[in-house]
Design a protein around this motif. Structure first.
Motif, PDB file in Angstrom:
ATOM      1  N   TYR A  92      -6.211   6.614 -14.072  1.00 51.09           N
ATOM      2  CA  TYR A  92      -6.168   5.429 -14.925  1.00 51.09           C
ATOM      3  C   TYR A  92      -4.813   5.272 -15.621  1.00 51.09           C
ATOM      4  N   ILE A  93      -4.296   6.349 -16.161  1.00 46.94           N
ATOM      5  CA  ILE A  93      -3.096   6.273 -16.992  1.00 46.94           C
ATOM      6  C   ILE A  93      -1.825   6.116 -16.159  1.00 46.94           C
ATOM      7  N   HIS A  94      -1.766   6.718 -15.003  1.00 42.29           N
ATOM      8  CA  HIS A  94      -0.534   6.717 -14.218  1.00 42.29           C
ATOM      9  C   HIS A  94      -0.537   5.702 -13.076  1.00 42.29           C
ATOM     10  N   SER A  95      -1.452   4.775 -13.109  1.00 42.83           N
ATOM     11  CA  SER A  95      -1.514   3.742 -12.071  1.00 42.83           C
ATOM     12  C   SER A  95      -0.863   2.459 -12.549  1.00 42.83           C
ATOM     13  N   CYS A  96      -0.422   1.662 -11.591  1.00 35.81           N
ATOM     14  CA  CYS A  96      -0.032   0.281 -11.862  1.00 35.81           C
ATOM     15  C   CYS A  96      -1.300  -0.553 -11.750  1.00 35.81           C
ATOM     16  N   TRP A  97      -1.454  -1.519 -12.652  1.00 37.54           N
ATOM     17  CA  TRP A  97      -2.665  -2.320 -12.707  1.00 37.54           C
ATOM     18  C   TRP A  97      -2.354  -3.787 -12.423  1.00 37.54           C
ATOM     19  N   VAL A  98      -3.157  -4.407 -11.548  1.00 41.04           N
ATOM     20  CA  VAL A  98      -3.054  -5.837 -11.277  1.00 41.04           C
ATOM     21  C   VAL A  98      -4.478  -6.367 -11.165  1.00 41.04           C
ATOM     22  N   TYR A  99      -4.772  -7.453 -11.883  1.00 43.30           N
ATOM     23  CA  TYR A  99      -6.117  -8.020 -11.816  1.00 43.30           C
ATOM     24  C   TYR A  99      -6.257  -8.846 -10.552  1.00 43.30           C
ATOM     25  N   ASP A 100      -7.321  -8.593  -9.794  1.00 35.98           N
ATOM     26  CA  ASP A 100      -7.588  -9.307  -8.546  1.00 35.98           C
ATOM     27  C   ASP A 100      -8.667 -10.351  -8.830  1.00 35.98           C
ATOM     28  N   ASP A 101      -8.256 -11.610  -8.889  1.00 37.83           N
ATOM     29  CA  ASP A 101      -9.189 -12.706  -9.197  1.00 37.83           C
ATOM     30  C   ASP A 101     -10.254 -12.883  -8.132  1.00 37.83           C
ATOM     31  N   ASP A 102      -9.965 -12.470  -6.902  1.00 36.95           N
ATOM     32  CA  ASP A 102     -10.935 -12.649  -5.821  1.00 36.95           C
ATOM     33  C   ASP A 102     -12.153 -11.744  -5.982  1.00 36.95           C
ATOM     34  N   VAL A 103     -11.936 -10.515  -6.445  1.00 38.35           N
ATOM     35  CA  VAL A 103     -13.054  -9.569  -6.578  1.00 38.35           C
ATOM     36  C   VAL A 103     -13.417  -9.304  -8.040  1.00 38.35           C
ATOM     37  N   HIS A 104     -12.665  -9.876  -8.963  1.00 37.96           N
ATOM     38  CA  HIS A 104     -12.911  -9.730 -10.403  1.00 37.96           C
ATOM     39  C   HIS A 104     -12.896  -8.276 -10.857  1.00 37.96           C
ATOM     40  N   GLU A 105     -11.933  -7.549 -10.308  1.00 40.50           N
ATOM     41  CA  GLU A 105     -11.723  -6.156 -10.713  1.00 40.50           C
ATOM     42  C   GLU A 105     -10.228  -5.890 -10.737  1.00 40.50           C
ATOM     43  N   TRP A 106      -9.891  -4.733 -11.295  1.00 41.57           N
ATOM     44  CA  TRP A 106      -8.492  -4.336 -11.363  1.00 41.57           C
ATOM     45  C   TRP A 106      -8.140  -3.522 -10.131  1.00 41.57           C
ATOM     46  N   ARG A 107      -7.029  -3.881  -9.500  1.00 36.92           N
ATOM     47  CA  ARG A 107      -6.489  -3.117  -8.389  1.00 36.92           C
ATOM     48  C   ARG A 107      -5.501  -2.126  -8.973  1.00 36.92           C
ATOM     49  N   THR A 108      -5.637  -0.858  -8.613  1.00 34.10           N
ATOM     50  CA  THR A 108      -4.728   0.173  -9.125  1.00 34.10           C
ATOM     51  C   THR A 108      -3.957   0.794  -7.964  1.00 34.10           C
ATOM     52  N   VAL A 109      -2.715   1.117  -8.243  1.00 31.36           N
ATOM     53  CA  VAL A 109      -1.855   1.779  -7.260  1.00 31.36           C
ATOM     54  C   VAL A 109      -1.189   2.945  -7.968  1.00 31.36           C
ATOM     55  N   LYS A 110      -1.324   4.135  -7.396  1.00 27.91           N
ATOM     56  CA  LYS A 110      -0.769   5.336  -8.014  1.00 27.91           C
ATOM     57  C   LYS A 110      -0.093   6.178  -6.943  1.00 27.91           C
ATOM     58  N   GLY A 111       1.102   6.633  -7.244  1.00 29.77           N
ATOM     59  CA  GLY A 111       1.785   7.553  -6.345  1.00 29.77           C
ATOM     60  C   GLY A 111       1.052   8.888  -6.308  1.00 29.77           C
ATOM     61  N   THR A 112       1.149   9.585  -5.202  1.00 32.45           N
ATOM     62  CA  THR A 112       0.479  10.876  -5.058  1.00 32.45           C
ATOM     63  C   THR A 112       1.482  11.924  -4.594  1.00 32.45           C
ATOM     64  N   LYS A 113       1.404  13.091  -5.189  1.00 36.63           N
ATOM     65  CA  LYS A 113       2.308  14.177  -4.802  1.00 36.63           C
ATOM     66  C   LYS A 113       1.945  14.677  -3.411  1.00 36.63           C
ATOM     67  N   GLY A 114       2.953  14.802  -2.576  1.00 35.12           N
ATOM     68  CA  GLY A 114       2.749  15.388  -1.262  1.00 35.12           C
ATOM     69  C   GLY A 114       2.187  14.461  -0.206  1.00 35.12           C
ATOM     70  N   LEU A 115       1.839  13.251  -0.579  1.00 34.63           N
ATOM     71  CA  LEU A 115       1.310  12.297   0.399  1.00 34.63           C
ATOM     72  C   LEU A 115       2.317  11.173   0.603  1.00 34.63           C
ATOM     73  N   SER A 116       2.300  10.594   1.788  1.00 26.35           N
ATOM     74  CA  SER A 116       3.264   9.533   2.091  1.00 26.35           C
ATOM     75  C   SER A 116       2.770   8.148   1.688  1.00 26.35           C
ATOM     76  N   ARG A 117       1.506   8.043   1.243  1.00 28.62           N
ATOM     77  CA  ARG A 117       0.964   6.750   0.840  1.00 28.62           C
ATOM     78  C   ARG A 117       0.432   6.833  -0.585  1.00 28.62           C
ATOM     79  N   PRO A 118       0.477   5.732  -1.308  1.00 34.00           N
ATOM     80  CA  PRO A 118      -0.092   5.739  -2.660  1.00 34.00           C
ATOM     81  C   PRO A 118      -1.620   5.693  -2.615  1.00 34.00           C
ATOM     82  N   GLU A 119      -2.213   6.050  -3.717  1.00 37.62           N
ATOM     83  CA  GLU A 119      -3.669   5.936  -3.872  1.00 37.62           C
ATOM     84  C   GLU A 119      -3.950   4.533  -4.397  1.00 37.62           C
TER      85      GLU A 119
END
Length: 128
Positions: A92-119
């Motif tokens: 929750y704290i280390h994610s970027c937050w964007v509200y998605d009007d289509d699903v009425h929820e928050w989309r979060t993107v967080k970098g992950t150590k050792g992985l090539s893709r974000p969570e």
């Protein structure tokens, strides 16, 4: 600020406050189990996962044999719950937050150590 943004902001604020209180308690437990006279003089810069891991290790030292097996097991269980809760807090704290009007929820993107893709995830302000 929309109601949804206000709910999220309030929820994150409470989350941060409670996590800080819990981290303070965990550092005190870590210090007590290690025989440290003055908490926060020992490793004050470490992350909370350090205190959880070291507290678990310190439970098995001869100096802490006075703790009953039942109390030790209960404390280990609580420390495991803290580990899981702090992992969720980090999401929750280390994610970027964007509200998605289509699903009425928050989309979060967080970098992950050792992985090539974000969570990437979806959460509602109620989840927080």
């Amino acid at each position: 600020m929309s109601e949804e943004q206000a709910a999220l902001t309030l929820g994150l604020g409470v989350l941060v406050q409670r996590a800080a209180e819990t981290e303070y308690i965990l550092h005190g437990l870590y210090a007590h189990l290690g025989g440290v006279e003055r908490p926060y003089t020992d490793k004050p810069h470490e992350a909370v996962t350090h205190f959880i891991t070291k507290a678990k290790n310190r439970l098995t030292t001869p100096a802490n044999e006075r703790i009953s097996a039942q109390a030790r097991a209960a404390l280990r269980h609580d420390l495991d719950l803290c580990t899981a809760s702090f992992e969720e807090r980090n999401r929750y704290i280390h994610s970027c937050w964007v509200y998605d009007d289509d699903v009425h929820e928050w989309r979060t993107v967080k970098g992950t150590k050792g992985l090539s893709r974000p969570e990437i995830g979806l959460v509602s302000s109620e989840d927080v």
